[in-house]
Design a protein around this motif. Structure first.
Motif, mmCIF file in Angstrom:
data_model
loop_
_atom_site.group_PDB
_atom_site.id
_atom_site.type_symbol
_atom_site.label_atom_id
_atom_site.label_comp_id
_atom_site.label_asym_id
_atom_site.label_seq_id
_atom_site.Cartn_x
_atom_site.Cartn_y
_atom_site.Cartn_z
ATOM 1 N N GLU A 1 119.753 10.993 -31.682
ATOM 2 C CA GLU A 1 121.115 11.311 -32.107
ATOM 3 C C GLU A 1 121.886 11.838 -30.916
ATOM 4 O O GLU A 1 121.395 12.693 -30.166
ATOM 5 C CB GLU A 1 121.107 12.356 -33.222
ATOM 6 N N PHE A 2 123.097 11.329 -30.740
ATOM 7 C CA PHE A 2 123.934 11.789 -29.625
ATOM 8 C C PHE A 2 125.381 11.457 -29.924
ATOM 9 O O PHE A 2 125.705 10.339 -30.341
ATOM 10 C CB PHE A 2 123.510 11.115 -28.310
ATOM 11 N N GLY A 3 126.259 12.431 -29.705
ATOM 12 C CA GLY A 3 127.689 12.201 -29.897
ATOM 13 C C GLY A 3 128.056 11.801 -31.307
ATOM 14 O O GLY A 3 129.018 11.046 -31.498
ATOM 15 N N GLY A 4 127.298 12.275 -32.307
ATOM 16 C CA GLY A 4 127.603 11.933 -33.690
ATOM 17 C C GLY A 4 127.133 10.555 -34.109
ATOM 18 O O GLY A 4 127.436 10.109 -35.221
ATOM 19 N N SER A 5 126.404 9.866 -33.230
ATOM 20 C CA SER A 5 125.909 8.523 -33.526
ATOM 21 C C SER A 5 124.383 8.500 -33.467
ATOM 22 O O SER A 5 123.758 9.367 -32.859
ATOM 23 C CB SER A 5 126.460 7.506 -32.517
ATOM 24 N N LEU A 6 123.793 7.481 -34.094
ATOM 25 C CA LEU A 6 122.363 7.230 -33.962
ATOM 26 C C LEU A 6 122.176 6.116 -32.943
ATOM 27 O O LEU A 6 122.748 5.034 -33.075
ATOM 28 C CB LEU A 6 121.753 6.818 -35.301
ATOM 29 N N TRP A 7 121.351 6.377 -31.920
ATOM 30 C CA TRP A 7 121.053 5.395 -30.888
ATOM 31 C C TRP A 7 119.622 4.911 -31.088
ATOM 32 O O TRP A 7 118.724 5.698 -31.364
ATOM 33 C CB TRP A 7 121.222 5.994 -29.503
ATOM 34 N N VAL A 8 119.415 3.607 -30.927
ATOM 35 C CA VAL A 8 118.104 2.996 -31.151
ATOM 36 C C VAL A 8 117.695 2.231 -29.899
ATOM 37 O O VAL A 8 118.418 1.330 -29.445
ATOM 38 C CB VAL A 8 118.133 2.037 -32.360
ATOM 39 N N ALA A 9 116.540 2.589 -29.326
ATOM 40 C CA ALA A 9 115.994 1.861 -28.180
ATOM 41 C C ALA A 9 115.144 0.709 -28.701
ATOM 42 O O ALA A 9 114.270 0.909 -29.545
ATOM 43 C CB ALA A 9 115.146 2.790 -27.313
ATOM 44 N N THR A 10 115.403 -0.500 -28.193
ATOM 45 C CA THR A 10 114.679 -1.683 -28.650
ATOM 46 C C THR A 10 114.209 -2.511 -27.465
ATOM 47 O O THR A 10 114.558 -2.242 -26.316
ATOM 48 C CB THR A 10 115.562 -2.580 -29.547
ATOM 49 N N ASP A 11 113.435 -3.545 -27.775
ATOM 50 C CA ASP A 11 112.972 -4.445 -26.728
ATOM 51 C C ASP A 11 114.080 -5.378 -26.244
ATOM 52 O O ASP A 11 113.850 -6.194 -25.346
ATOM 53 C CB ASP A 11 111.764 -5.259 -27.207
ATOM 54 N N PHE A 12 115.276 -5.264 -26.793
ATOM 55 C CA PHE A 12 116.421 -6.041 -26.322
ATOM 56 C C PHE A 12 117.521 -5.161 -25.752
ATOM 57 O O PHE A 12 118.591 -5.659 -25.420
ATOM 58 C CB PHE A 12 116.996 -6.889 -27.468
ATOM 59 N N GLY A 13 117.303 -3.863 -25.659
ATOM 60 C CA GLY A 13 118.332 -2.991 -25.115
ATOM 61 C C GLY A 13 118.482 -1.729 -25.932
ATOM 62 O O GLY A 13 117.516 -1.055 -26.269
ATOM 63 N N VAL A 14 119.721 -1.416 -26.298
ATOM 64 C CA VAL A 14 119.985 -0.212 -27.091
ATOM 65 C C VAL A 14 121.092 -0.532 -28.096
ATOM 66 O O VAL A 14 122.020 -1.289 -27.798
ATOM 67 C CB VAL A 14 120.376 0.980 -26.186
ATOM 68 N N SER A 15 120.959 0.031 -29.307
ATOM 69 C CA SER A 15 121.947 -0.180 -30.367
ATOM 70 C C SER A 15 122.480 1.167 -30.824
ATOM 71 O O SER A 15 121.772 2.171 -30.805
ATOM 72 C CB SER A 15 121.327 -0.929 -31.546
ATOM 73 N N ARG A 16 123.740 1.164 -31.259
ATOM 74 C CA ARG A 16 124.413 2.403 -31.632
ATOM 75 C C ARG A 16 125.027 2.273 -33.019
ATOM 76 O O ARG A 16 125.759 1.320 -33.298
ATOM 77 C CB ARG A 16 125.505 2.731 -30.617
ATOM 78 N N LEU A 17 124.723 3.252 -33.888
ATOM 79 C CA LEU A 17 125.320 3.298 -35.218
ATOM 80 C C LEU A 17 126.348 4.407 -35.250
ATOM 81 O O LEU A 17 126.018 5.586 -35.092
ATOM 82 C CB LEU A 17 124.246 3.551 -36.285
#
Length: 339
Positions: free
Chosen positions: A245-261
């Motif tokens: 969690e960072f900046g009010g968002s959920l960040w997800v590390a994946t085998d294709f990069g990073v995703s942000r909710l």
């Protein structure tokens, strides 16, 4: 896509190294993707550590193989709302933490809940001997601690995946094993925005972090009175490496990069791939575009240490299974048909 555009996408950084060709083959070919292996918050910034690199092993009777090398330099990128993404040095420590973490929820391995509702009868003493399960990734809210159940499924060992829910006030533990969760390990979990997000993978007899099945959420079906897993197709990639969690968002590390909710009236997923040759260091992408780029990439096809057929077979197999709509559209486009 031209050859000059792909190196930043695949970010291989291959080095020369030779070991016994009899060693186990890699669990996946994720080294050919722009992987993010770990996420941390340091000094008020989100830090993404990029994934491993593979090197050639040499040639043996089975052909060419590749071996994952740990302890090499992993680039780190830091993000803040003020600066965006900037270089943050390198680390020689492995960013893959799953196998080194201690248990965050302890429960009795031989307890009846490990087999009740899954097997028609209690497992035999021999089956119990090779059974294993542990919880090394947890996320908590004000009421519960949620943890992913992982197990080693190699060399005769076995287990059952799922989720544990520990009530903070009483310490009571519930074991949740939805359909589709028992034959895979559950690794990273995150409780965010009223949802439980998780990543699944196969922990077996191969080298390096295993491939996964994409981001899932755990949902309770009130009609059927049972928990179910729901895929989150808006997130690119198959293996979920980490949450933050960072900046009010959920960040997800994946085998294709990073995703942000990002949350709000209309929650939205945004996907990025590391692009170390660009000024922004992270490039926003649509999932279909990154899949198509890899399938048409000459550099991906020329990855050292892998047979071309295996590389594409591995990627295409995962796309066909986990992204069937893309696979169907891509084949139709290749044959000049409407999507």
């Amino acid at each position: 896509m031209g050859r000059s555009q792909i190196p930043a996408l695949v970010c291989l950084m291959v080095a020369a190294f030779s070991v016994d060709a009899r060693a186990a083959s890699p669990c996946s070919i994720d080294h050919a993707y722009p992987e993010v292996a770990a996420l941390d918050v340091e000094q008020g910034r989100l830090v993404a550590t990029l994934g491993r690199r593979f090197v050639p092993m040499g040639t043996g009777k089975g052909g060419e193989y590749a071996f994952p090398v740990f302890g090499r330099e992993h680039p780190r990128l830091a993000f803040s709302l003020e600066e965006g993404w900037v270089h943050s040095g390198v680390t020689s420590e492995s960013p893959y933490r799953g196998m080194t973490k201690s248990a965050c929820v302890e429960f009795v391995v031989d307890a009846p809940e490990f087999w009740e509702g899954v097997f028609p009868a209690e497992p035999s003493p021999e089956e119990r001997q090779y059974f294993n399960q542990r919880v090394t990734h947890c996320s908590s809210d004000n009421e519960f601690v949620w943890g992913g159940i992982s197990f080693y499924a190699g060399e005769g060992s076995w287990g059952l995946g799922g989720v544990v829910k520990k009530t903070i006030a009483t310490g009571e533990i519930d074991v949740i094993r939805p359909t589709g969760a028992t034959n895979l390990s559950t690794g990273p979990v995150a409780r965010f925005g009223g949802e439980l997000f998780l990543g699944q993978f196969h922990d077996g007899e191969c080298q390096g972090p295993a491939a996964g099945t994409g981001l899932k959420t755990l949902q309770f079906n009130t009609y059927a009175q049972r928990y179910e897993l729901e895929p989150v197709s808006e997130v690119c990639g198959f293996a979920i490496r980490d949450f933050q969690e960072f900046g009010g968002s959920l960040w997800v590390a994946t085998d294709f990069g990073v995703s942000r909710l990002t949350t709000g009236e209309s929650p939205k997923w945004t996907n990025f791939v590391p692009d170390l040759e660009s000024e922004t260091l992270m490039r926003e992408v649509e999932c279909d575009s990154i899949y198509a780029e890899l399938l048409s990439s000459e550099e991906f096809a020329d990855t050292e240490g892998f047979d071309l057929g295996f590389a594409f077979e591995d990627l295409w197999k995962r796309l066909r299974h986990h992204r069937p709509d893309f696979a169907r559209r891509h084949l139709r486009e290749l044959h000049g048909l409407a999507p």
